[in-house]
Motif scaffolding. Structure first.
Motif, mmCIF file in Angstrom:
data_model
loop_
_atom_site.group_PDB
_atom_site.id
_atom_site.type_symbol
_atom_site.label_atom_id
_atom_site.label_comp_id
_atom_site.label_asym_id
_atom_site.label_seq_id
_atom_site.Cartn_x
_atom_site.Cartn_y
_atom_site.Cartn_z
ATOM 1 N N GLN A 8 5.773 69.928 31.940
ATOM 2 C CA GLN A 8 6.916 69.009 31.569
ATOM 3 C C GLN A 8 8.052 69.643 31.547
ATOM 4 N N ASP A 9 8.319 71.047 31.762
ATOM 5 C CA ASP A 9 9.459 71.876 31.677
ATOM 6 C C ASP A 9 9.994 72.062 32.964
ATOM 7 N N LEU A 10 9.386 71.483 34.221
ATOM 8 C CA LEU A 10 10.001 71.552 35.640
ATOM 9 C C LEU A 10 10.339 70.214 35.917
ATOM 10 N N LYS A 11 11.741 70.215 36.069
ATOM 11 C CA LYS A 11 12.518 68.887 36.501
ATOM 12 C C LYS A 11 13.233 68.958 37.525
ATOM 13 N N ILE A 12 13.921 70.007 37.814
ATOM 14 C CA ILE A 12 14.747 69.972 38.916
ATOM 15 C C ILE A 12 14.848 71.404 39.626
ATOM 16 N N GLU A 13 15.658 71.358 40.836
ATOM 17 C CA GLU A 13 15.435 72.457 41.521
ATOM 18 C C GLU A 13 15.615 73.806 41.054
ATOM 19 N N GLU A 14 16.311 74.111 40.054
ATOM 20 C CA GLU A 14 16.737 75.156 39.367
ATOM 21 C C GLU A 14 15.484 75.767 38.563
ATOM 22 N N ASP A 15 14.848 74.601 38.103
ATOM 23 C CA ASP A 15 13.582 75.107 37.207
ATOM 24 C C ASP A 15 12.593 75.774 38.207
ATOM 25 N N MET A 16 12.275 75.113 39.621
ATOM 26 C CA MET A 16 11.430 75.909 40.518
ATOM 27 C C MET A 16 11.827 77.192 40.859
ATOM 28 N N ILE A 17 13.372 77.447 40.839
ATOM 29 C CA ILE A 17 13.655 78.785 41.299
ATOM 30 C C ILE A 17 13.614 79.906 40.014
ATOM 31 N N GLU A 18 13.519 79.215 38.988
ATOM 32 C CA GLU A 18 13.268 80.405 37.939
ATOM 33 C C GLU A 18 11.754 80.609 37.980
ATOM 34 N N GLU A 19 10.742 79.456 38.215
ATOM 35 C CA GLU A 19 9.531 79.865 38.246
ATOM 36 C C GLU A 19 9.189 80.828 39.380
ATOM 37 N N ILE A 20 9.715 80.813 40.465
ATOM 38 C CA ILE A 20 9.442 81.782 41.274
ATOM 39 C C ILE A 20 9.879 83.175 41.188
ATOM 40 N N ALA A 21 11.069 83.213 40.343
ATOM 41 C CA ALA A 21 11.453 84.281 39.897
ATOM 42 C C ALA A 21 10.384 85.022 38.841
ATOM 43 N N ARG A 22 10.090 84.234 37.866
ATOM 44 C CA ARG A 22 9.210 84.645 36.839
ATOM 45 C C ARG A 22 7.914 85.172 37.377
#
Length: 803
Positions: free
Chosen positions: A458-472
């Motif tokens: 539920q924490d992934l909503k927008i493009e920036e969330d996915m970018i952070e996930e890739i970095a993480r």
């Protein structure tokens, strides 16, 4: 969230040490607060069975037991009175070690040799281990304990627990399967999950008799129920008890333990109702004012109409998402059960929990957010465990579903990822992250990725969330270190920050102390010193005295000074640099105007010292501090009589002034009106308040270097008697004009009233310094210049020369 390593190994092949796992999770954004080894120092403690209990021949309060530990029978003396023949107990045999390093040896106790010791929970530093009879005495183990087995093996104490400190954005990691998913992603391994986790549709027939009705759909989107018959209540198996204890939950019985176990495993809270105690339709509704409910802890709770409850035709039977009711509790005689698996709004659960001061594992999960798509999956797992433990037979299913949120779809491109992060991830690296997360995605010809987010994230909503996930997932440590670029981020202070720093240092060097006060003040005080009608009222103030946003810094300074004076700290030099807030319309439609002001307060005198005379903190002392400030800013302040009606009755008319710079109003300086300082308990404090923006606009930061003068200066004094209403600053400025280039400096060094000066007049003494950078001045030309100045001043100001 306590995560058992032994439980994790059910899903993942783990080769790392617990400390290495903690480091991997923390680097991946799931912070691990600590690693706990469940064995606190137990060695050579064996499970034994009590065969005989006899009274001690020489002591009334001691008993002599014969204990079978499998390999032999031991005689052990104990003072416990909670043991019975046939009990399984932990036995510390000679040579055993207990937590704290205590070594057990054979001992003679009142004439009887004791070959070891029977242990309690406290001595073993254990919790939630034995039967209820264990409280306050020897630890009585469950009947399934095998004689001769080491206690560490029986309780699964050779295990580590990771203490996760989860942030609100990751409620999914409050479940074992999602922690396994997360760890598998970070380790590059795919978890081994059972088939039940892939089932999200009911596999049982629908029950037509049991009705469920959600009356407040904004607070509950889904209520699923599994109906079970032929229930057999008993203890849980050892493996389940050990896992619950590792998670910090006390085992109770097989049915309750299944609900807790599945909650830990899936993150979906559950509750079990005795179905034979339910009356009619199960309803999810708000409580009615004045309703009461006795919860499972035996406490009667007073409900109000903001609390969500589960009710039947007779009234409330549970606090939704918080705790069940005592009347529908599962007991040893229960034969039919309704298992609840539901979605409740987090804000509602948080409100109920706080009002009643009642927090639980369930409420903490609902508060952070529970996946409404997972209610049926969890019930499938419940049914599987019921059959495995022979605790009941799942018969039917019923639910009321009002809304399920659609699947989140996020679109992004690799170019956008690299631009935001400042890296150069390849196509393979981006897709490796998506595959390790087990996210369904498609890569379009235009380079865009379309990612379908699972409902549990539920924490992934927008493009920036996915970018952070890739970095993480790729590792934050792989992002190169670069200096930030931009107008505001040049690795140095901005000119405005430099000026703020310079002002602070100047005032501190002058002996002042910086304070920080609330931006909220009492309305009456702000109306007095600030801009009346411009302050902004607070809708929910902390208290009445903090009811509006300040338009002046003076009320905060006066309050601080009054608090110090009440404690006999009378010598004060205080200043504050902070924001004030001015509104131009109410209610606010736009952000208020925010300005930075500098304000100060001086009262009393300098500390007594045998080398330095005491200095009174009066008007002229504060004016001297402001002179230092104007020099630091490369400015020249001008002081004029106070004309602003806003300060009438607040500042002493003869000891106050407006301050201007370059013809622009900067602020004021003045001694507080005598009647006011008495009311505040102060002693003639002097105040000033300056507009930082005006200072900044006019500040001259360019340094002009001048050589030391080669030729001597000539000093002349000039004493004048003028009318009392003549401003000394006006005379000083006119003298400077008349003196031309040769007159370098004019200072007032004395002001006098009294005999022999005529009444209504005052004596002003000026010191004039003449100097030329090109030649040595003669007495004659200085005397002529001084005479011309005197003649002009006499004519323009009606002054008399005081010889």
């Amino acid at each position: 969230m306590r995560v058992s390593i032994e439980w994790l190994k059910q899903y993942l092949k783990i080769e790392q040490t617990p400390e290495e796992l903690a480091e991997i999770l923390t680097r991946g954004g799931i912070e691990v607060g600590g690693v706990e080894y469940l064995n606190k120092g137990i060695k050579n403690v064996i499970i034994g069975e009590i065969k005989t209990i006899n009274a001690h021949p020489n002591a009334q309060k001691l008993q002599v037991c014969t204990v079978d530990i499998g390999s032999e029978e031991l005689t052990i003396v104990t003072g416990a009175d909670n043991i019975l023949v046939g009990d399984k107990v932990p036995v510390a045999v000679p040579g055993a070690e207990l937590p704290g390093g205590k070594i057990i040896e054979t001992a003679d106790l009142r004439g009887v040799e004791s070959q070891g010791m029977l242990c309690s929970e406290k001595e073993l530093e254990l919790e939630f281990v034995g039967l209820d009879r264990s409280k306050g005495g020897i630890l009585i183990l469950y009947p399934d304990a095998e004689v001769g087995t080491p206690l560490v093996d029986y309780l699964g104490l050779d295990n580590y627990v990771l203490e996760l400190e989860l942030y609100p954005n990751r409620p999914d990691c409050m479940s074992m399967v999602n922690v396994a998913r997360e760890l598998g992603t970070l380790l590059g391994k795919k978890p081994n999950f059972a088939e039940w986790l892939q089932t999200d549709e009911p596999i049982w027939p629908t029950d037509v008799k049991q009705k469920i009705n959600i009356e407040n759909p904004e607070l509950s989107w889904r209520y699923s129920a599994l109906l079970v018959e032929d229930v057999v209540i008993g203890p849980s198996p050892r493996w389940m008890r050990n896992r619950l204890r590792a998670a910090g939950i006390r085992p109770i019985n097989n049915v309750v333990d299944i609900t807790n176990y599945c909650m830990l495993e899936t993150g979906q809270p559950l509750h079990a109702f005795d179905r034979d105690k339910l009356k009619g339709t199960v309803r999810v509704r708000l409580a009615q004012e004045g309703e009461k409910l006795v919860t499972l802890d035996g406490v009667e709770r007073q409900l109000d109409n903001s609390m969500l409850v589960i009710a039947d035709d007779s009234g409330p039977i549970a606090l939704a998402g918080v705790m069940g009711g005592l009347d529908t509790e599962v007991t040893a005689s229960t034969k039919r059960i309704l298992f609840e698996s539901a979605h409740f709004a987090g804000a509602s659960i948080r409100r109920t929990s706080r009002k009643l001061g009642l927090r639980s594992e369930s409420s903490s999960r609902f508060e952070k957010g529970v996946d409404p798509h997972g209610t049926v999956t969890t019930l499938v797992r419940v049914a599987e465990l019921l059959l495995e433990l022979e605790a009941g037979v799942p018969m039917s299913f019923v639910e009321h579903k009002v809304y399920l949120p659609p699947q989140t779809v996020i679109e992004f491109s690799r170019e956008r990822v690299n631009a935001v992060l400042g890296v150069d991830y390849s196509k393979q690296e981006v897709e490796r992250v998506l595959e390790s997360l087990n996210f369904d995605y498609e890569h379009r010809p235009d380079g865009k990725y379309i990612v379908h987010i699972p409902s549990y994230r539920q924490d992934l909503k927008i493009e920036e969330d996915m970018i952070e996930e890739i970095a993480r997932i790729n590792g934050y440590d792989r992002i190169p270190t670069t200096l930030p670029q931009g107008v505001q981020t040049q690795g140095r202070r901005t000119p405005e920050q430099e000026l703020r720093r310079k002002i602070r240092h100047t005032l501190v060097k002058a002996g002042m102390n910086e304070i920080v006060t609330y931006s909220f003040v009492k309305k009456e005080n702000d109306d007095l010193w600030g801009l009346r009608g411009m302050n902004i009222p607070i809708l929910n103030p902390l208290r009445e005295e903090l009811g509006v946003m300040r338009t002046s810094l003076i009320p905060g300074l006066l309050e601080t000074a009054a608090r110090n004076a009440a404690r006999r700290n009378l010598d004060l030099l205080l200043f504050e640099m902070g924001s004030v807030y001015w509104q131009h319309e109410l209610p606010l439609k736009n952000l208020p105007q925010e300005k930075t002001l500098i304000a100060g307060l001086a009262q009393g005198q300098s500390p007594r010292h045998w080398l330095v005379p005491q200095i009174k903190f009066d008007f002229y002392f504060v004016k001297g501090i402001l002179n230092q400030l104007e020099l630091a800013c490369g400015l020249e302040f001008t002081y004029t009589p106070l004309k602003n009606d806003r300060y009438q009755g607040l500042l002493h008319p003869g000891r106050s002034a407006e301050i201007h710079v370059a013809g622009e109003y900067l602020g004021f300086i003045g001694e507080i009106f005598p009647q006011l300082d008495a009311k505040l308990g102060l002693e003639r404090p002097v105040l000033f308040e300056l507009d930082f923006d005006v200072l900044y606009k006019n500040c001259k930061t360019t340094l002009v270097a001048k050589s030391y003068p080669r030729f001597p200066a000539i000093q002349r004094d000039l004493a004048l008697v003028v009318a009392q209403n003549v401003a000394s600053e006006a005379i000083k400025n006119r003298i400077l004009e008349l003196g031309g280039d040769l007159l370098q400096e004019v200072e007032i060094f004395d002001v006098y009233q009294g005999r022999p000066i005529p009444e209504g007049h005052k004596s002003l003494a000026f010191s004039l310094r003449y100097q030329s950078p090109e030649r040595t001045l003669t007495d004659e030309e200085v005397n002529n210049l001084n005479s011309n100045i005197l003649a002009s001043i006499q004519e323009e100001f009606g002054a008399e020369w005081r010889k």
